[in-house]
Design an enzyme around this catalytic site. Structure first.
Site, short mmCIF file in Angstrom:
data_model
loop_
_atom_site.label_atom_id
_atom_site.label_comp_id
_atom_site.label_asym_id
_atom_site.label_seq_id
_atom_site.Cartn_x
_atom_site.Cartn_y
_atom_site.Cartn_z
CB CYS A 119 6.30 6.52 -3.89
SG CYS A 119 7.06 4.99 -3.28
CB CYS A 121 7.47 1.87 -6.27
SG CYS A 121 5.82 2.47 -5.88
CB CYS A 129 9.50 2.52 -2.33
SG CYS A 129 8.00 1.57 -2.66
CE LYS A 194 2.55 1.52 0.77
NZ LYS A 194 3.03 2.33 -0.33
NE ARG A 204 2.60 -3.34 -4.62
CZ ARG A 204 3.09 -4.08 -3.66
NH1 ARG A 204 3.40 -5.35 -3.89
NH2 ARG A 204 3.27 -3.58 -2.47
NE ARG A 216 5.83 -1.75 -3.12
CZ ARG A 216 6.38 -1.68 -4.32
NH1 ARG A 216 7.68 -1.91 -4.47
NH2 ARG A 216 5.65 -1.40 -5.38
CD GLU A 232 7.44 3.05 10.69
OE1 GLU A 232 7.61 4.27 10.55
OE2 GLU A 232 8.18 2.20 10.16
CE LYS A 247 -1.37 2.17 0.34
NZ LYS A 247 -0.26 2.59 -0.42
CB SER A 273 -6.18 -0.85 -5.65
OG SER A 273 -5.09 -1.59 -5.16
CE1 TYR A 312 -7.63 4.40 -6.44
CE2 TYR A 312 -7.84 2.90 -4.58
CZ TYR A 312 -7.04 3.61 -5.47
OH TYR A 312 -5.68 3.54 -5.36
C1 PBG Z 1 3.28 3.67 -3.86
C2 PBG Z 1 1.88 3.38 -3.44
C3 PBG Z 1 1.18 2.17 -3.46
C4 PBG Z 1 -0.14 2.49 -3.08
C5 PBG Z 1 -0.18 3.84 -2.79
N1 PBG Z 1 1.08 4.37 -3.00
C6 PBG Z 1 1.58 0.80 -3.89
C7 PBG Z 1 2.56 0.03 -3.09
O1 PBG Z 1 3.05 0.44 -2.05
O2 PBG Z 1 2.89 -1.05 -3.60
C8 PBG Z 1 -1.29 1.52 -3.02
C9 PBG Z 1 -2.64 2.13 -3.24
C10 PBG Z 1 -3.73 1.16 -3.55
O3 PBG Z 1 -3.55 -0.07 -3.54
O4 PBG Z 1 -4.83 1.64 -3.81
N2 PBG Z 1 4.27 3.22 -2.99
#
Ligand code: PBG
Length: 325
Positions: A119, A121, A129, A194, A204, A216, A232, A247, A273, A312
């Site tokens: 990515c 970003c 992104c 996603k 982030r 986004r 998708e 996700k 996260s 995690y």
């Molecule tokens: C990058 C990306 C993100 C996450 C994984 N790859 C952040 C986003 O899309 O803003 C999030 C992972 C997480 O929150 O643990 N694009």
């Protein structure tokens, strides 16, 4: 009651519960996300994500040593660049932080399954992104850069590249780029489904990747939509993805189930996260039992249909499995 049907009979002892248990999370299902930074001897805990660290490459090697010692043999890498710019150039720099980390890991751990997040970003100064023009995130113009990121990761030794940008056509663009350069053996795990989710907050902050304007929602999916998820997923299958991913995980178990039903490729789910931070915070306040919640959430994600779980908790779960079995 005579002749009664009594489901409780099969719950009577731990041994019988284990005998009839339908869903068991194995170490081999788990992928540990790791954050790599420039510098040396850096192991800095991430605010809001207790137990997760910013690691310099030397410390990353130590961490992976510990992971493999407890039986976690798959990781996904995220990088924090030295500096950010309009086009996110460190993302596809052959000696960028992720590329350096992959090379070091590949040499030290030949058998390690290395996945990389593909990515822009974390690397762009605007935090989006893709390439930005007049406040819009351009699609096709971004694909070339994203494919280039994937290629540099493959060159460094990644086994699986995982595009997370949600641009249309990125899987095909990456596949073509890899094949043209003879990386036929490198797999693509697409973040197919996603959502534009608030659950990415702690990530982030950790990655410094919040969008500097807007959000986004013009490229990530609307949390209200389920049919869009299938669309998708189908497109990524057509474009040549090897694995798909949903996700976040826990708020989207119905989507995991739905995609699993329709697609025969292996399916991943990312316990992100915010899901991790909510649990850790509640545990710190004495409201939830850490291990029980960890096992319950991961088991639910697998029960919904995930073959692979990015979490995690991977290391802690592996240690729990050892104690339990
Ligand atoms: C990058 C990306 C993100 C996450 C994984 N790859 C952040 C986003 O899309 O803003 C999030 C992972 C997480 O929150 O643990 N694009």
């Amino acid at each position: 009651m005579i002749n009664a049907k009594r489901p409780r009979r099969l719950r009577d002892t731990e041994t019988i519960r284990k005998l009839v248990r339908e869903t068991i999370v194995h170490k081999n299902d788990l992928v540990q996300p790791l954050f790599v930074v420039h510098g040396q001897k850096i192991r800095k805990e991430i605010t809001g994500m207790p137990g997760q660290y910013h690691l310099s490459v030397d410390e990353l090697l130590e961490e992976v040593k510990e992971l493999t010692a407890v039986g976690i043999n798959a990781i996904i890498l995220f990088g924090l660049p030295e500096s950010k710019d309009t086009f996110g150039s460190e993302a596809y720099d052959p000696v960028g932080i992720v590329q350096q980390a992959v090379r070091a890991l590949r040499e030290a751990f030949p058998e390690l399954l290395i996945m990389t997040d593909v990515c822009l970003c974390q690397y762009t100064d605007h935090g989006h992104c893709g390439i930005v023009e007049k406040g819009r995130i351009l699609n096709d113009e971004s694909l070339e850069l994203i494919a280039q990121v994937a290629l540099t990761h493959a060159e460094a030794g990644a086994n699986i590249v995982a595009p997370s940008d949600m641009m249309d056509g990125r899987v095909a663009a990456i596949r073509h780029k890899l094949d043209r350069n003879d990386y036929h053996h490198v797999s693509i795990m697409s973040y197919s489904v996603k959502y534009a989710s608030a659950f990415y907050g702690p990530f982030r902050q950790a990655a410094g990747s919040s969008p500097q304007f807007g959000d986004r929602r013009s490229y990530q999916m609307d949390p209200a939509n389920a049919r869009d998820a299938l669309r998708e997923a189908e497109l990524d299958v057509e474009e040549g993805a090897d694995m798909l991913m949903v996700k976040p995980a826990l708020a989207y178990l119905d989507i995991i189930r739905e995609v699993k039903r329709h697609v025969s490729l292996p399916l991943g789910a990312y316990q992100v996260s915010g899901e991790y931070a909510m649990i850790k915070n509640a545990v710190q306040q004495g409201l939830l039992d850490h291990d029980q919640i960890m096992v319950e959430t991961l088991t639910s994600i697998k029960r919904a249909g995930a073959d692979v779980i990015l979490t995690y908790f991977a290391k802690e779960m592996a240690i729990w499995i050892d104690d339990y079995e």
